[in-house]
Enzyme design. Structure first.
Site, mmCIF file in Angstrom:
data_model
loop_
_atom_site.group_PDB
_atom_site.id
_atom_site.type_symbol
_atom_site.label_atom_id
_atom_site.label_comp_id
_atom_site.label_asym_id
_atom_site.label_seq_id
_atom_site.Cartn_x
_atom_site.Cartn_y
_atom_site.Cartn_z
ATOM 1 N N MET A 47 -11.556 -6.265 5.807
ATOM 2 C CA MET A 47 -10.693 -5.294 6.501
ATOM 3 C C MET A 47 -10.290 -5.842 7.865
ATOM 4 S SD MET A 47 -10.160 -2.693 4.501
ATOM 5 C CE MET A 47 -9.233 -1.745 5.708
ATOM 6 N N SER B 203 0.847 -1.198 0.000
ATOM 7 C CA SER B 203 0.000 0.000 0.000
ATOM 8 C C SER B 203 0.878 1.242 0.000
ATOM 9 C CB SER B 203 -0.880 0.013 1.246
ATOM 10 O OG SER B 203 -1.424 1.308 1.423
ATOM 11 N N MET C 219 -12.169 4.158 -0.423
ATOM 12 C CA MET C 219 -12.836 4.427 0.852
ATOM 13 C C MET C 219 -13.542 5.767 0.680
ATOM 14 S SD MET C 219 -9.720 3.005 3.178
ATOM 15 C CE MET C 219 -8.630 3.087 1.758
ATOM 16 N N HIS D 35 -1.231 -1.361 -4.314
ATOM 17 C CA HIS D 35 -2.478 -1.020 -3.617
ATOM 18 C C HIS D 35 -2.535 0.490 -3.395
ATOM 19 C CE1 HIS D 35 -5.848 -2.059 -0.883
ATOM 20 N NE2 HIS D 35 -5.405 -1.049 -0.131
ATOM 21 N N ASP E 64 -4.783 3.545 -1.931
ATOM 22 C CA ASP E 64 -5.898 3.869 -1.033
ATOM 23 C C ASP E 64 -6.461 5.236 -1.360
ATOM 24 O OD1 ASP E 64 -6.022 1.612 0.891
ATOM 25 O OD2 ASP E 64 -3.922 2.173 1.231
ATOM 26 N N ASP F 11 -6.535 -6.458 4.558
ATOM 27 C CA ASP F 11 -5.883 -5.149 4.524
ATOM 28 C C ASP F 11 -5.921 -4.577 5.943
ATOM 29 O OD1 ASP F 11 -4.983 -2.601 3.964
ATOM 30 O OD2 ASP F 11 -6.664 -2.048 2.664
ATOM 31 N N MET G 189 -9.118 7.913 -0.297
ATOM 32 C CA MET G 189 -9.958 8.288 0.864
ATOM 33 C C MET G 189 -10.482 9.701 0.629
ATOM 34 S SD MET G 189 -7.623 6.977 4.015
ATOM 35 C CE MET G 189 -6.675 5.448 3.939
ATOM 36 N N HIS H 114 -8.317 0.857 -3.819
ATOM 37 C CA HIS H 114 -9.199 0.607 -2.669
ATOM 38 C C HIS H 114 -9.923 1.912 -2.368
ATOM 39 C CE1 HIS H 114 -9.449 -0.380 1.941
ATOM 40 N NE2 HIS H 114 -10.626 -0.332 1.367
HETATM 41 C C1 DX5 Z 1 -6.145 1.521 5.721
HETATM 42 C C2 DX5 Z 1 -5.734 1.202 4.310
HETATM 43 C C3 DX5 Z 1 -4.587 0.279 4.211
HETATM 44 C C4 DX5 Z 1 -3.320 0.759 4.875
HETATM 45 C C5 DX5 Z 1 -2.734 -0.450 5.519
HETATM 46 O O1 DX5 Z 1 -7.461 1.979 5.744
HETATM 47 O O2 DX5 Z 1 -6.818 0.621 3.576
HETATM 48 O O3 DX5 Z 1 -4.344 -0.135 2.879
HETATM 49 O O4 DX5 Z 1 -2.367 1.325 4.017
HETATM 50 O O5 DX5 Z 1 -1.633 -0.064 6.249
HETATM 51 P P1 DX5 Z 1 -0.839 -1.086 7.192
HETATM 52 O O6 DX5 Z 1 -0.370 -2.220 6.331
HETATM 53 O O7 DX5 Z 1 0.246 -0.245 7.729
HETATM 54 O O8 DX5 Z 1 -1.820 -1.532 8.253
HETATM 55 ZN ZN ZN Z 2 -6.320 -0.272 1.617
#
Ligand code: DX5
Ligand code: ZN
Length: 223
Positions: free
Chosen positions: A135, A8, A66, A31, A33, A173, A35, A64
């Site tokens: 998750m 990620s 969010m 990956h 993210d 994740d 948000m 991903h």
């Molecule tokens: C959190 C993200 C993850 C995050 C995971 O909401 O969806 O992808 O980057 O980070 P680690 O591996 O540090 O828990």
């Molecule tokens: Zn993620």
């Protein structure tokens, strides 16, 4: 498909993104993210950045989302070049409709479940999806602790997928690292997202390989 590792970039250096994307080329997916500051309290990046990441990344992009209103936005991420698009069940008005839109655009369609969302919401519709993300932290931030109490959800999905849809991938994740990845693999996970574990390591390639080897051994032992 065997074990797959998806670093990620939430834990990458955003001022040196291309360098940090190239640094994880030994993995299987990148990956990303997304948000929006509404579905989750954090805010990261959006369509134009994902489009440019997909152009420079040596790995296929696993987006991903969010975000609120994935019914409107998820297909745009497929059009922007994401090979796999994950949206949250909790934000979707019509999850199956979104998945069909994603597949029609040539992307893998993936649905994510927050920790408090039970697997019942997808278990009878697995054929509509290419991947389910369980998750293992509350979405929003990197570096949180892995939630082992999510393993029964993975096990239930693994059993249903083995029975009804063997091509379905299961992803975890949140908090995936050397000390947790075997637990998730033993519960049936195929695709492991790791942010802080990979980017916090001095040698990203050897960290990816170590994680993959641990997961593969645990998965074989529990097959
Ligand atoms: C959190 C993200 C993850 C995050 C995971 O909401 O969806 O992808 O980057 O980070 P680690 O591996 O540090 O828990
Ligand atoms: Zn993620």
């Amino acid at each position: 498909m065997g074990i797959q590792i998806a670093p990620s970039i939430l834990s990458a250096d955003f001022a040196n993104l291309e360098r940090d994307i190239t640094a994880v080329a030994a993995a299987d997916w990148l990956h990303v993210d997304v948000m929006d500051g509404h579905f989750v309290p954090n805010l990261t990046l959006g369509l134009p950045v994902v489009e440019r990441i997909a152009e420079v990344s040596p790995l296929p992009v696993d987006a991903h989302l969010m975000i609120e209103d994935p019914d409107r936005w998820a297909p745009r991420y497929a059009e922007a070049g994401a090979s796999s698009v994950t949206f949250h069940y909790e934000a979707a008005a019509d999850p199956v409709g979104i998945a069909r839109d994603l597949r029609s655009l040539g992307a893998r369609a993936s649905i994510a479940l927050k920790p408090r969302t039970p697997v019942d919401v997808v278990i009878d519709q697995l054929a509509e999806f290419d991947m389910v993300l369980v998750m293992t932290v509350e979405p929003g931030f990197g570096g949180q602790a892995f939630m082992p109490d999510m393993m029964p959800k993975l096990e239930a999905l693994r059993a249903a997928a083995d029975r009804d849809q063997p091509s379905l991938w299961l992803q975890t994740d949140g908090g995936i690292a050397r000390d947790t990845i075997e637990t998730a693999a033993a519960a049936g996970c195929d695709v492991f997202v790791a942010g802080s574990a990979v980017y916090g390591a001095e040698d990203r390639t050897s960290e990816i390989e170590a994680l993959r080897a641990l997961a593969a051994a645990a998965r074989t032992a529990h097959a």
